[in-house]
Design an enzyme around this catalytic site. Structure first.
Site, short mmCIF file in Angstrom:
data_model
loop_
_atom_site.label_atom_id
_atom_site.label_comp_id
_atom_site.label_asym_id
_atom_site.label_seq_id
_atom_site.Cartn_x
_atom_site.Cartn_y
_atom_site.Cartn_z
N ARG A 1 -6.78 -20.95 -1.64
CA ARG A 1 -5.80 -20.65 -0.60
C ARG A 1 -4.64 -21.64 -0.59
O ARG A 1 -4.84 -22.83 -0.39
CB ARG A 1 -6.47 -20.65 0.78
CG ARG A 1 -5.53 -20.22 1.89
CD ARG A 1 -6.18 -20.25 3.27
NE ARG A 1 -5.27 -19.76 4.29
CZ ARG A 1 -4.30 -20.48 4.84
NH1 ARG A 1 -4.12 -21.74 4.47
NH2 ARG A 1 -3.50 -19.95 5.74
N LYS B 1 6.50 -2.02 2.05
CA LYS B 1 5.31 -1.36 2.62
C LYS B 1 4.12 -2.31 2.42
O LYS B 1 3.29 -2.14 1.53
CB LYS B 1 5.07 0.01 1.97
CG LYS B 1 4.13 0.88 2.83
CD LYS B 1 4.23 2.34 2.46
CE LYS B 1 3.17 3.20 3.13
NZ LYS B 1 3.34 3.38 4.56
N GLU C 1 12.52 2.50 13.88
CA GLU C 1 11.53 3.50 13.44
C GLU C 1 10.36 3.48 14.41
O GLU C 1 10.39 2.77 15.43
CB GLU C 1 11.06 3.18 12.02
CG GLU C 1 10.41 1.80 11.91
CD GLU C 1 9.96 1.44 10.49
OE1 GLU C 1 9.82 2.33 9.64
OE2 GLU C 1 9.71 0.24 10.27
N LEU D 1 11.11 0.98 7.15
CA LEU D 1 10.56 1.49 5.90
C LEU D 1 11.26 2.78 5.52
O LEU D 1 11.42 3.67 6.36
CB LEU D 1 9.06 1.77 6.09
CG LEU D 1 8.37 2.18 4.78
CD1 LEU D 1 8.20 0.98 3.87
CD2 LEU D 1 7.04 2.84 5.05
N ARG E 1 8.41 4.00 -4.51
CA ARG E 1 8.38 3.04 -3.40
C ARG E 1 7.36 1.94 -3.67
O ARG E 1 7.61 0.76 -3.36
CB ARG E 1 8.07 3.75 -2.09
CG ARG E 1 8.16 2.80 -0.90
CD ARG E 1 8.06 3.51 0.42
NE ARG E 1 6.79 4.20 0.56
CZ ARG E 1 6.50 5.03 1.56
NH1 ARG E 1 7.40 5.29 2.47
NH2 ARG E 1 5.32 5.60 1.62
N TYR F 1 0.83 -1.20 0.00
CA TYR F 1 0.00 0.00 0.00
C TYR F 1 0.86 1.25 0.00
O TYR F 1 2.09 1.17 0.20
CB TYR F 1 -0.96 0.01 1.20
CG TYR F 1 -0.30 0.31 2.53
CD1 TYR F 1 0.50 -0.63 3.17
CD2 TYR F 1 -0.46 1.56 3.13
CE1 TYR F 1 1.10 -0.34 4.39
CE2 TYR F 1 0.14 1.85 4.35
CZ TYR F 1 0.92 0.90 4.98
OH TYR F 1 1.53 1.19 6.16
N HIS G 1 -0.07 -21.24 0.33
CA HIS G 1 0.94 -20.23 0.68
C HIS G 1 1.76 -19.77 -0.51
O HIS G 1 2.08 -18.59 -0.62
CB HIS G 1 1.88 -20.78 1.76
CG HIS G 1 1.26 -20.78 3.12
ND1 HIS G 1 0.18 -21.55 3.44
CD2 HIS G 1 1.57 -20.08 4.24
CE1 HIS G 1 -0.16 -21.33 4.71
NE2 HIS G 1 0.67 -20.44 5.22
C1 LIG Z 1 6.47 1.73 9.54
C2 LIG Z 1 6.55 3.09 8.91
N1 LIG Z 1 7.75 3.71 8.88
C3 LIG Z 1 7.88 4.94 8.32
C4 LIG Z 1 6.80 5.61 7.78
C5 LIG Z 1 6.98 6.98 7.18
O1 LIG Z 1 6.87 6.90 5.78
P1 LIG Z 1 6.34 8.15 4.92
O2 LIG Z 1 7.26 9.30 5.22
O3 LIG Z 1 6.47 7.70 3.51
O4 LIG Z 1 4.92 8.40 5.34
C6 LIG Z 1 5.53 4.99 7.79
C7 LIG Z 1 4.37 5.68 7.22
O5 LIG Z 1 3.23 5.32 7.38
C8 LIG Z 1 5.41 3.69 8.36
O6 LIG Z 1 4.22 3.06 8.39
#
Ligand SMILES: Cc1ncc(COP(=O)(O)O)c(C=O)c1O
Length: 291
Positions: free
Chosen positions: A104, A151, A183, A207, A56, A37, A106
């Site tokens: 279904r 993501k 993060e 991320l 991304r 997403y 895996h």
């Molecule tokens: C786990 C995670 N890290 C970092 C970010 C920050 O990413 P962005 O600056 O692209 O929103 C997000 C954004 O939702 C996130 O879910």
């Protein structure tokens, strides 16, 4: 039961009321969280850093071997239709692609038609009070899987992490893996030491937020030194300032971590000067980096 929004969404080529949209129970997004997403901020009905979000998305899809159902112009026209139909000028666009519908099992079933879904809602920015006083965070061990660089819609680890903050009346949980900062549950985390903005390096454990490259650009513009390097728990706890960045929070100051005030001297427990400059620069970027 919360009231469902009265807006339109896009599902597999059809624009329709969000309330009525339905997908198969055999969708691999539903069964396995097998999808990706993006959340794209929209200001004045234009998409902020659209190409970064698309880049991304392309990376996430290719890591999961899901074909990209649209090229960038295709995505833009599909998303613009939703943005134009929404009453608010500032919005948060959500788009999702799952591997599709199959019996279904895996293993990654080949040749499926990906499920494409998008919706938008009014932007809910941090409050003036949060900007003025900063926000409280808690820390927790990073117990998520080791592919935080994708993501993915498989967000249960992030949901569990965020709930720790909610249970403590805080806005975000800052995660530490083996004592190293990764993060937040849905944000990137930055610290300021001796005037320089520092963030953890890109890796499979976090991320790459669209705001990571943006922070580097804004620091250059403001003459703020910046660097990505491994940051210890001590670097976090002794920082002069701590910041969160994400699509929804933009840049937000953290003034309390695990109940302790962030910072030193007169600025202890208050948003600092690096935050103030980056926030201003971010507001300027919003005016000229939209598509
Ligand atoms: C786990 C995670 N890290 C970092 C970010 C920050 O990413 P962005 O600056 O692209 O929103 C997000 C954004 O939702 C996130 O879910």
């Amino acid at each position: 039961m919360p009231t469902l929004p009265d807006t339109l969404c896009h599902l597999n080529g059809r624009t329709q009321p969000l309330r009525d949209a339905q997908v198969s129970v055999l969708d691999r997004g539903f069964l396995f969280g097998d999808g990706v997403y993006e959340a794209v901020p929209v200001y004045g009905r234009r998409l902020f850093r659209f190409d970064d979000h698309m880049a991304r998305l392309e990376r996430s899809l290719s890591k999961l071997r899901i074909p990209n159902p649209h090229d960038r112009p295709g995505w833009l026209s599909l998303l613009r239709e939703l943005v134009d139909a929404h009453p608010a000028a500032d919005q948060m666009l959500y788009l999702q692609v799952t591997r599709g519908v199959a019996p279904r099992e895996h293993v990654m079933v080949q040749g499926l038609e990906p499920t494409v879904f998008a919706m938008t809602q009014s932007m809910r920015p941090p409050s003036a009070e949060q900007r003025h006083h900063g926000v409280a965070c808690v820390t927790a061990r990073d117990f998520r899987w080791e592919r935080g660089d994708i993501k993915s819609t498989s967000l249960l680890g992030n949901v569990l992490a965020r709930q720790i903050a909610a249970d403590h009346g805080a806005v975000e949980t800052i995660l530490l893996r083996d004592g190293w900062l990764t993060e937040g549950s849905s944000s990137n985390v930055w610290v300021v030491h001796e005037g320089a903005l520092l963030g953890p390096p890109r890796s499979e454990h976090l991320l790459e937020g669209v705001r990571m490259a943006l922070m580097a650009e804004l620091c250059d513009e403001c003459g703020i030194a910046h660097n990505l390097r491994q940051l210890s728990e001590d670097d976090l706890r002794t920082a002069d300032e701590v910041l969160l960045t994400s699509a929804g929070r933009e840049v937000l100051p953290v003034t309390r971590i695990d109940g302790e005030l962030v910072g030193h001297g007169a600025l202890r427990g208050r948003p600092g000067p690096v935050y103030a400059r980056l926030y201003e620069a971010y507001q300027r970027a919003k005016l000229d980096q939209c598509t």
